[in-house]
Design a protein around this motif. Structure first.
Motif: not given
Ligand code: ZN
Length: 650
Positions: A12-30, A65-73
């Motif tokens: 969500a921050d730098c667009s590298v593919s295949d992020p392996r971590w999630a920020s739970v309160n921000r609803g993003v994968l990093v 996952q739902t937040l991320y897929n729905n564009g929470a970023n």
């Protein structure tokens, strides 16, 4: 579904593919790199979990996952999507960017300053806005639209808002409607599953009543999250809440290493703590457990050839600007407990949590025989540490670290140094920790220098405006932590602690109406306040530069100049200002300047330490505290400028 979507997932921050971590309160994968920056901000900014190496409650992972897929970023990057900001050259980080400073700067602006979040146009009456947002949240959680709720929360809606007309909280609504993901999101932001509505029913009751039994069970689990996490950390098992078991108290298998006096003293001290202080300590220990566990996951998932210093482990809990410097210091000291000491502390907290909940009528606590593999990091014997570790328990209550001990004629500081110096030679690991600490505090200083120079710019800007007698500048730029950040995990766990009865009362969720005093007739002129603030910030800048260059000798003279400037600033104001806000800002200003002086004195070389002596991580703690105090002073000065500008223009 998770697997199929994975291909298209990017950081969500730098667009590298295949992020392996999630920020739970921000609803993003990093990605890993960005995650290391998230971690350095602390859990109050971002709660990270590894997607596959951290055990997840399935419904929480589903929520993220739902937040991320729905564009929470896009909530956190709202203004970047505006064509005007593209024109101005503002952009997010690229995969090719360096972690420091590029990615780190962007991530701090994005999550710590909330620089790109959409601000509400109405800022005349903040409490009204917060209440409106909370009411919107209250009605939105009935639906499945998660992003809307996250957006409202990011703007300052209160997860624990008690709706005055409906007589309940958003979590009651979500639980009744069976909105599992909404319930997960609300509790991450501090909603209390045990809060009663006007009829005395909790969200758990509503979920059960409506037949959502899985949700009800999950809410019970969330209520005990703090103690469950501590127990799981020690013995890999959680209590079986469905069968009425709410606490697991593990016991150290290796009882031959008896901590005796220290353990007894610690236990006694824990028991005598007020519920409030006990709760704070328990929350700090929870954060430390999270730091240790995430470090372990981090090390286990890294390719060791790429283990560079920039992105390694977090050496101790990052400063939370919402906490006092003494509390932050106590939190950081937790990192110095070796595995055995820390395990003992965790067990004591678990036992005392249970005691506090059940009253003193505890029969025999269930004891689990666990095999604890104890890998001692520090090598000094436990009893030696008594003097400098004991204050950790009450450090939250006292501010007297530098006091002279009449018995030994030494300061606590000196005693703690003695104890440090009696340690056996520094291990490679300890050396690495010191290096990491240096890197972390370097980053903090960079950030503060930037904040401070922004503040100076802003002041110049304001001065120009005031001399022209125009209106106040809009408050869009704000260095202080945004309100939304107050709704952090601490609040979440606080809510849960309350509901599990530790405070002996239910959480009060009164509306946070903040009636500001109408005016202060005798406020100084804006020009004078700005002039003094400039003097303060100039000296802070000097101090930060000294910190950056490790010129600890300059700390004391710098802090004295700051103290003088602060006293002159305070003298401009009436002795008893009518406005609470002015009083609060003045109090923060002067107390921070005093604290700064005493912290800086700790950095002054002691007579008994010879040249070239390494002071170890303690100097890092001092530097962190110095930075925190400087931050508080700058924050208070800015508040005073804003208030006087506003009042003088009315
Ligand atoms: Zn990234």
């Amino acid at each position: 579904m998770l697997k199929r979507l994975r291909n298209s997932e990017v950081c969500a921050d730098c667009s590298v593919s295949d992020p392996r971590w999630a920020s739970v309160n921000r609803g993003v994968l990093v990605c890993d790199e960005c995650c290391s920056v998230h971690r350095s901000l602390g859990r109050h900014s971002s709660q990270v979990r590894h997607l596959t190496h951290t055990p997840w409650p399935p419904t929480q992972l589903q929520m993220v996952q739902t937040l991320y897929n729905n564009g929470a970023n896009s909530i956190w990057e709202h203004t970047l999507l505006d064509p005007a900001s593209v024109m101005s050259g503002k952009r997010k980080a690229n995969p090719q960017d360096k972690v420091h400073p590029n990615k780190a700067d962007f991530i701090r602006a994005k999550y710590q300053m909330l620089a790109f979040v959409h601000r509400m146009p109405c800022r005349d009456d903040d409490s009204c806005t917060a209440k409106d947002l909370s009411k919107q949240l209250h009605s939105s959680v009935r639906t499945g639209n998660l992003e809307t709720c996250l957006r409202l929360l990011s703007l300052g809606a209160q997860a624990n808002f008690f709706h005055p007309e409906k007589g309940n909280t958003p979590l009651h609504v979500a639980a009744k409607a069976g909105q599992v993901s909404q319930a997960e999101l609300l509790t991450v932001y501090g909603a209390d599953p045990g809060a009663p509505d006007t009829s005395g029913y909790t969200p758990i009751d509503y979920a059960r009543q409506a037949g959502h039994h899985d949700l009800a069970d999950r809410l019970v689990e969330i209520q005990y999250e703090l103690t469950d996490r501590l127990a799981f950390y020690l013995c890999g098992r959680k209590p079986d809440h469905k069968n009425g078991e709410h606490f697991v108290i593990p016991q150290l298998a290796d009882s031959s290493v008896d901590l005796s006096e220290l353990a007894k003293a610690a236990k006694k001290k824990l028991q005598s703590l007020s519920n409030h202080l006990f709760e704070e300590l328990a929350m700090d220990v929870y954060d430390e457990v999270d730091r240790r566990e995430t470090d372990a996951v981090w090390l286990a998932t890294q390719n060791h050839s790429t283990l560079v210093t920039e992105t390694t482990v977090v050496p101790f809990l990052p400063v939370n600007p919402e906490y006092s410097s003494t509390r932050n210091q106590g939190r950081q000291k937790l990192a110095r407990f070796n595995a055995h000491e820390f395990a003992t502390l965790v067990i004591d907290i678990l036992s005392d949590a249970k005691r506090r909940q059940l009253g003193n009528s505890v029969t025999s606590p269930r004891v689990d025989n666990v095999e604890l593999i104890l890998k001692s990091v520090g090598s000094c014997p436990v009893d030696d540490r008594q003097d400098n570790d004991q204050p950790d328990y009450d450090s939250v209550a006292s501010d007297e670290d530098g006091d002279l001990d009449p018995a030994s004629g030494k300061t606590d500081r000196a005693k703690s140094l003695d104890s440090d110096l009696s340690d056996s030679p520094v291990s490679v690991q300890e050396f690495q920790e010191v290096k990491n600490a240096l890197a972390a505090s370097e980053a903090k200083i960079q950030q503060l220098l930037k904040v401070n120079s922004n503040l100076s710019d802003e002041l110049r800007h304001m001065q120009k405006k005031t001399t022209k007698q125009t209106s106040i500048p809009d408050g869009d730029y704000d260095n202080t932590v945004n309100d939304a950040e107050l709704e952090d995990s601490g609040a979440a766990r606080r809510g849960r602690l309350r509901s599990s009865g530790w405070l002996g009362e239910t959480g009060s969720m009164a509306d946070l109406d903040d009636p500001e005093a109408e005016s202060d007739g005798s406020l100084p002129s804006t020009e004078d306040v700005i002039r003094k603030t400039e003097q303060i910030t100039k000296n802070i800048q000097e101090l930060l530069r000294a910190a950056q260059e490790n010129k600890h000798d300059s700390f004391v003279p710098c802090s004295e100049r700051i103290h003088v400037a602060v006293s002159e600033m305070a003298a401009l104001f009436p002795k008893k200002p009518r406005s609470d806000t002015v009083r609060g800002a003045l109090r923060l200003l002067t107390s921070s300047a005093q604290r700064l002086q005493s912290e800086c004195r700790k950095a002054a070389p002691l007579p008994e330490s010879g040249p070239g002596q390494t002071l170890g991580p303690d100097m890092q703690l001092v530097t962190q505290q110095v930075i925190q105090c400087a931050y508080d002073i700058a924050k208070a000065a800015k508040q005073l400028v804003t208030i006087t500008t506003k009042e003088n223009n009315n």
